[in-house]
Design a protein around this motif. Structure first.
Motif, PDB file in Angstrom:
ATOM      1  N   LEU A   1      35.685  46.996  17.640  1.00 22.33           N
ATOM      2  CA  LEU A   1      35.109  46.321  16.489  1.00 22.33           C
ATOM      3  C   LEU A   1      35.631  46.959  15.204  1.00 22.33           C
ATOM      4  CD1 LEU A   1      31.364  46.077  17.622  1.00 22.33           C
ATOM      5  CD2 LEU A   1      33.083  44.268  17.720  1.00 22.33           C
ATOM      6  N   ASP A   2      35.427  46.277  14.113  1.00 24.55           N
ATOM      7  CA  ASP A   2      35.742  46.864  12.805  1.00 24.55           C
ATOM      8  C   ASP A   2      34.565  47.773  12.446  1.00 24.55           C
ATOM      9  OD1 ASP A   2      36.305  47.539  10.197  1.00 24.55           O
ATOM     10  OD2 ASP A   2      37.140  45.562   9.718  1.00 24.55           O
TER      11      ASP A   2
ATOM     12  N   GLY B   1      30.984  47.265  10.362  1.00 24.21           N
ATOM     13  CA  GLY B   1      29.700  47.375  11.037  1.00 24.21           C
ATOM     14  C   GLY B   1      28.796  48.416  10.409  1.00 24.21           C
TER      15      GLY B   1
ATOM     16  N   PHE C   1      26.461  43.801  18.003  1.00 22.82           N
ATOM     17  CA  PHE C   1      27.394  42.992  17.228  1.00 22.82           C
ATOM     18  C   PHE C   1      28.000  41.908  18.099  1.00 22.82           C
ATOM     19  CE2 PHE C   1      27.234  47.014  14.986  1.00 22.82           C
ATOM     20  CZ  PHE C   1      27.151  46.616  13.663  1.00 22.82           C
TER      21      PHE C   1
ATOM     22  N   ARG D   1      30.887  38.366  17.917  1.00 23.28           N
ATOM     23  CA  ARG D   1      31.936  37.675  17.167  1.00 23.28           C
ATOM     24  C   ARG D   1      31.758  36.181  17.387  1.00 23.28           C
ATOM     25  NH1 ARG D   1      35.898  40.648  14.893  1.00 23.28           N
ATOM     26  NH2 ARG D   1      36.287  42.745  15.648  1.00 23.28           N
TER      27      ARG D   1
ATOM     28  N   GLU E   1      34.492  36.480  13.179  1.00 25.20           N
ATOM     29  CA  GLU E   1      33.929  37.397  12.201  1.00 25.20           C
ATOM     30  C   GLU E   1      32.836  38.242  12.858  1.00 25.20           C
ATOM     31  OE1 GLU E   1      32.503  35.142   8.946  1.00 25.20           O
ATOM     32  OE2 GLU E   1      34.495  34.548   8.242  1.00 25.20           O
ATOM     33  N   LEU E   2      32.775  39.495  12.459  1.00 24.18           N
ATOM     34  CA  LEU E   2      31.783  40.402  13.010  1.00 24.18           C
ATOM     35  C   LEU E   2      30.394  40.048  12.482  1.00 24.18           C
ATOM     36  CD1 LEU E   2      31.810  42.906  14.878  1.00 24.18           C
ATOM     37  CD2 LEU E   2      31.800  44.317  12.809  1.00 24.18           C
ATOM     38  N   THR E   3      29.470  39.848  13.402  1.00 29.61           N
ATOM     39  CA  THR E   3      28.118  39.450  13.022  1.00 29.61           C
ATOM     40  C   THR E   3      27.110  40.401  13.650  1.00 29.61           C
ATOM     41  OG1 THR E   3      28.801  37.131  12.968  1.00 29.61           O
ATOM     42  CG2 THR E   3      26.433  37.579  13.036  1.00 29.61           C
TER      43      THR E   3
ATOM     44  N   SER F   1      38.484  41.943  25.094  1.00 31.62           N
ATOM     45  CA  SER F   1      37.638  42.860  24.342  1.00 31.62           C
ATOM     46  C   SER F   1      37.185  43.981  25.265  1.00 31.62           C
ATOM     47  CB  SER F   1      36.413  42.120  23.795  1.00 31.62           C
ATOM     48  OG  SER F   1      35.538  41.756  24.852  1.00 31.62           O
TER      49      SER F   1
END
Length: 997
Positions: A526-527, A531, A610, A612, A617-619, A952
């Motif tokens: 993840l980014d 996060g 988290f 995607r 987009e990271l949510t 992932s």
């Protein structure tokens, strides 16, 4: 006539006198003096747990060596009951050198009443080393009844090292397959658990009680033997040949049985039947009979009511790597090793077997490869076997008929009993779930505290052949809490967790829950910076493996796991704080007055995960304690988890399947949780058997690396009954069922922005999401118009429900007492109702089962109509030879900005990877057949075979990299959909003609 009368009277008087004289001798001395002498032996080694006897020590002749092991409740002298027919004497006459283990009687040994089952097995392994060191060769290991169970367990613990063969006599392996007295397993297993937990940790069984219990297993035979003895009491010569055997059974042969050892036997090998499933624990080591590789010979008594044939034959399934043989005898349990039959058959055959193993002679006659269930063997001791054994015909017929009636009744009631048992497990869980209010104290930490109070000494975590009990884990959690407090972490604070899925990571998450903090689950794919910024997690807890990554994204890092000590050096750079929590002494940390363990309420935020979305987009996904409880209790109920289960956790802890479905459900079910050290076929096959795994949790395509690997080999009698997780493609689902025909797949779906939790409990429909779990929010599929974001209003002014097979938006009933994550609408399907709106599309089939059609933003609005990704991915995954599938959007034409007015169009592209050697099997015909269930407009515009698809950390196929490359280049492995929905080769000319270049 008078003479005959006188002779008759004289004979009667003599008989009475002889009876009186013999009876007096029995009363005074316990029996007759037979004049027999025990075989000579020398105690060659004495340790706390045993004395090791070597019989005929003066015989220096060469020969194979066998170690004989007695059961815990029977004396070691069982191998030397009679002078001529005793085991040690017969073996010695056949050139075998016998050694006998004497564990003594626990009530006469120092610390004997505290002995555990593991003490005996470890001692036996020590004896094997002693004999091997003395003799310079591998040894044969033989045991009677529970002594044979010791032998199996020792061979498994040693992985057959130093053991030439294993020989057992009436030793059950699949204990629950056939219990003494025909006890049903459904009653025996919980009864054994109760006795193991509540009774035998506090008491031991004296020798006289062990004898009485053995005799009560066959009271008819016991009474008949005593009656026969009394009837022949006048004839000393007739009684003498069996006198040694009678005295052994009636008095001399029984020793005490330590309570902890009984408790362990009942818990591990009766209640949990771990001789069959694997995963039993010996002094902290995980052991499975599947690791026995030496030859095995099992003697089967066809009239044995204790080690029943079906139970004994479990070894052929439990030890698939061993060559397993059997030898059948028409005797009962004791007759296998003592008496004329054993002297004439058991022990000579044992000697011949040992010589065959040593390549000194042929295979013994009538020794044959063991079959799981020989024709006519049934599940218990047959009436014919009892008759052959010499029991009274009338009494035997009564017992046999009674057994048959009981078996019939059990068979007729099996379904209702299973339903009742399931209700006993499920109803309390669902009732507790239904009673949760916003102010209810419920959390991960609280569940672990409750389990620790109930099952302090039972196993919880299995990892890398290590075992951690509830007490050990709970102590570690409390120590980490103290460390967190010393580092300034407070309740409600958001703390990032960046760790591999190991016991230390689970402990950290539980410690944050116990403290009342919020765990923010981060992953390297993840980014992390995004996060951390989104969640305001200013502190990150990490393990040494991720320390460098954590330092890149936070100036305050706490390091846990990976060991401690002077050799561990963790330095902080300028402007950052790095704390090695392993160096904190928890006993030196004063707990503040505000600290209250497990303060979390149902409405409190517990974790942040988290996801995607369709746009990648990271949510953030906030998870309350109530949401955690819904998932944990619901999954435990759907999976039917109990204390008999060992759940194998493959997903990362940062994924809902790892945290909620696996960890949460395991705690609710009070099951064991085994953590994987990697997802690959060899590790999987080894750890499943070693841990005794019954349930496997997964995510997405994770199982492909197992069942589709050329290295995949698994015992078909493995204990796995269930795979549970989310995202498994239908094709992989089918492969899993092919590889594990006795298991089924339980697929879950949970909305990230609501409280809907669906599960395919029946597992009958590959790819279906099923229905809502009991006590979770009700769901409905709302009809939509246009762009999938406008709800359709019916004639009555309320939102219309989608019809059968009509795609609509999933909505879940919003409970007033809990905060929700998504938008909540009122007066939706009726007056005063409240429904939470998701962004997921579903359709309902004619049976009422739900099928996922993708997120709203994932729909590809092509010129011919909407294209849904999941149905395409599911259909293509079922094509033989296909490995991974992903569908993505590509924009072509226009000005390139992808907007509605740019004049371009969106295409649906399906990318496939194929298994080795299967590329040629992907043809136009196979693609057309796979997608035949979809209308032409619902099929992808292009299908391409690619070299790889990114995954992932949770093994979800990622298409962003492929989508960034645009339209696939024309070639022999790219096909396009024509106007009629058929697929043709995609060439440069076609690309130019369609404007897709």
């Amino acid at each position: 006539m008078d003479v005959d009368l006188a002779r008759g009277i004289g004979g009667a008087v003599n008989r009475v006198l002889a009876t009186a004289q013999n009876g007096l001798e029995v009363l005074r001395f316990g029996g007759f003096d037979t004049g027999t002498e025990p075989a000579p032996f020398q105690v060659v080694e004495t340790e706390k747990m045993f004395r090791l006897r070597r019989y005929f020590p003066d015989d220096e002749g060469a020969g194979a060596h066998v170690i004989l092991v007695h059961p815990m409740m029977v004396s070691a002298n069982i191998y030397d009951v009679t002078e001529e027919k005793g085991a040690v004497s017969v073996l010695h006459r056949h050139g075998i050198i016998p050694w006998v283990v004497d564990f003594g009687s626990p009530d006469r040994e120092e610390g004997g009443k505290e002995r555990t089952l593991a003490d005996h097995i470890v001692a036996l392994s020590r004896i094997v080393d002693i004999v091997r060191e003395t003799t310079g060769c591998d040894v044969h290991l033989a045991g009677y009844s529970q002594g044979g169970m010791f032998v199996y367990q020792c061979a498994a613990l040693r992985r057959s090292k130093g053991i030439a063969s294993v020989i057992t006599f009436g030793s059950p392996v699949d204990v629950l397959a056939a219990l003494p007295l025909g006890l049903p397993a459904g009653l025996a297993a919980p009864g054994a658990e109760f006795l193991a937990d509540k009774v035998f940790p506090h008491i031991s069984i004296p020798g006289w009680l062990a004898r009485t219990g053995f005799q009560m297993l066959d009271p008819v035979k016991t009474a008949r033997s005593r009656l026969d003895f009394l009837r022949q009491l006048h004839d000393r010569d007739a009684l003498l040949p069996r006198e040694d055997q009678r005295r052994f059974l009636e008095d001399d042969g029984w020793v005490a049985w330590s309570g902890p050892a009984i408790a362990e036997l009942l818990r591990q090998f009766v209640s949990h039947n771990r001789m069959m499933s694997g995963g039993f624990v010996i002094n902290g080591d995980l052991v499975t009979l599947a690791e026995i590789t030496c030859p095995v010979l099992a003697f089967v008594g066809t009239a044995d009511d204790i080690g029943q044939p079906a139970a004994v034959r479990g070894i052929v399934r439990a030890a698939p790597k061993a060559d397993v043989y059997e030898y059948r005898l028409p005797v009962g349990h004791f007759g296998l090793v003592v008496g004329s039959v054993s002297g004439n058959q058991t022990w000579p055959t044992t000697a011949e077997w040992i010589r065959w193993c040593e390549k000194l002679g042929p295979m013994p006659d009538d020794v044959e490869p063991m079959s799981e269930n020989p024709a006519g063997s049934g599940t218990g001791v047959t009436m014919a076997s009892r008759v052959q054994h010499g029991l009274n015909a009338v009494a035997d017929a009564s017992v046999g008929i009674g057994r048959d009636l009981v078996d019939s009744a059990v068979s007729m009631q099996r379904t209702s009993r299973a339903i009742a048992a399931e209700s006993v497990r499920t109803v309390p869980r669902l009732f507790r779930l239904g009673q949760i209010q916003p102010s209810t104290r419920i959390s991960l930490g609280k569940l672990m505290s409750e389990n620790n109070r109930r099952a302090r000494e039972k196993e919880l975590f299995l990892f890398e052949n290590r075992v951690l009990t509830h007490e050990q884990v709970n102590t570690r959690i409390d120590n980490v809490v103290a460390g967190l407090i010393s580092c300034g972490i407070r309740p409600g604070q958001r703390v990032g967790v960046l760790m591999d899925t190991r016991p230390s990571a689970l402990v950290v998450v539980a410690a944050l829950s116990r403290l009342g903090s919020v765990g923010v689950l981060l992953t390297p794919d993840l980014d992390i910076s995004v996060g951390v910024k989104m969640t305001e997690a200013r502190v990150i807890i990490t393990d040494p493996n991720h320390l460098d990554i954590a330092r890149e994204h936070s100036n305050r890092v706490l390091v846990l796991g990976g060991g401690s000590g002077d050799s561990r050096v963790i330095e902080a750079a300028d402007g950052e704080t790095v704390v090695d929590m392993e160096q904190i002494d928890p006993d030196a940390v004063p707990l503040p007055s505000w600290y209250r363990p497990d303060p979390g309420l149902a409405g409190d935020l517990a974790f942040i995960l988290f996801t995607r979305g369709a746009t990648f987009e990271l949510t953030p996904w906030p998870v309350t304690n109530h949401r955690f409880a819904i998932s944990a209790f619901g999954a435990a109920s759907a999976a039917g988890l109990t204390a008999n289960d060992t759940v194998y956790c493959l997903p990362p802890l940062s994924h809902p399947s790892g945290l909620l479905t696996t960890l949460g459900a395991t705690l609710v079910g009070r099951s064991r949780i085994a953590l994987s050290n990697g997802v690959d076929a060899k590790t999987f096959s080894t750890e499943v058997l070693r841990y005794g795994v019954t349930v496997v949790s997964y995510t997405w395509t994770m199982m492909a690396d197992v069942v589709r690997s050329p290295d995949f080999e698994i015992n078909q009698h493995n204990p796995i009954r269930l795979f549970m997780g989310s995202g498994m493609p239908a094709g992989l689902w089918a492969d899993v069922l092919d590889s594990f025909p006795r298991a089924h797949v339980l697929e879950f779906f949970a909305t990230a922005d609501g409280s809907a939790i669906l599960s395919n409990v029946s597992g009958a429909k590959l790819g279906a999401m099923g229905r809502p779990l009991p006590e979770t929010s009700a769901v409905k599929i709302a009809a939509v118009d246009g762009d999938w974001e406008i709800l359709r209003v019916g004639d009555d002014g309320f939102i219309a429900e989608a019809g059968v097979d009509e795609v609509g938006v999933l909505m879940s009933s919003a409970r007033h007492r809990f905060a929700t994550n998504g938008p909540v609408l009122s007066d939706v399907f009726g007056s005063h109702d409240r429904w939470e709106l998701s962004n997921h599309l579903f359709r309902t089939d004619s049976d009422g089962d739900l099928w996922y059609m993708g997120a709203v933003g994932s729909v590809i609005a092509s010129p011919g109509g909407p294209v849904f990704r999941p149905p395409i991915e599911q259909a293509l995954s079922l094509v033989r030879g296909v490995d991974l599938v992903t569908v993505y959007r590509v924009h072509v034409g226009g000005d390139g900005d992808g907007g509605d007015g740019d004049g371009g169009v969106d295409l649906a592209v399906a990318a496939l990877t194929v298994r080795d050697g299967a590329a040629d099997s992907i043809t136009v015909s196979t693609l057309r057949g796979a997608l035949g269930g979809l209308s032409a407009a619902e099929r992808p515009h292009l299908i391409t075979i690619v070299g790889s698809i990114d995954l992932s950390e949770s093994y979800r196929p990622l298409s962003s990299g492929l989508a960034a490359k645009g339209v696939p280049k024309p070639g022999p492995r790219v096909w396009y959909r024509d106007e009629e929905g058929r697929y043709r080769r995609f060439t440069k000319a076609v690309a130019t003609e369609l404007g897709w270049s």
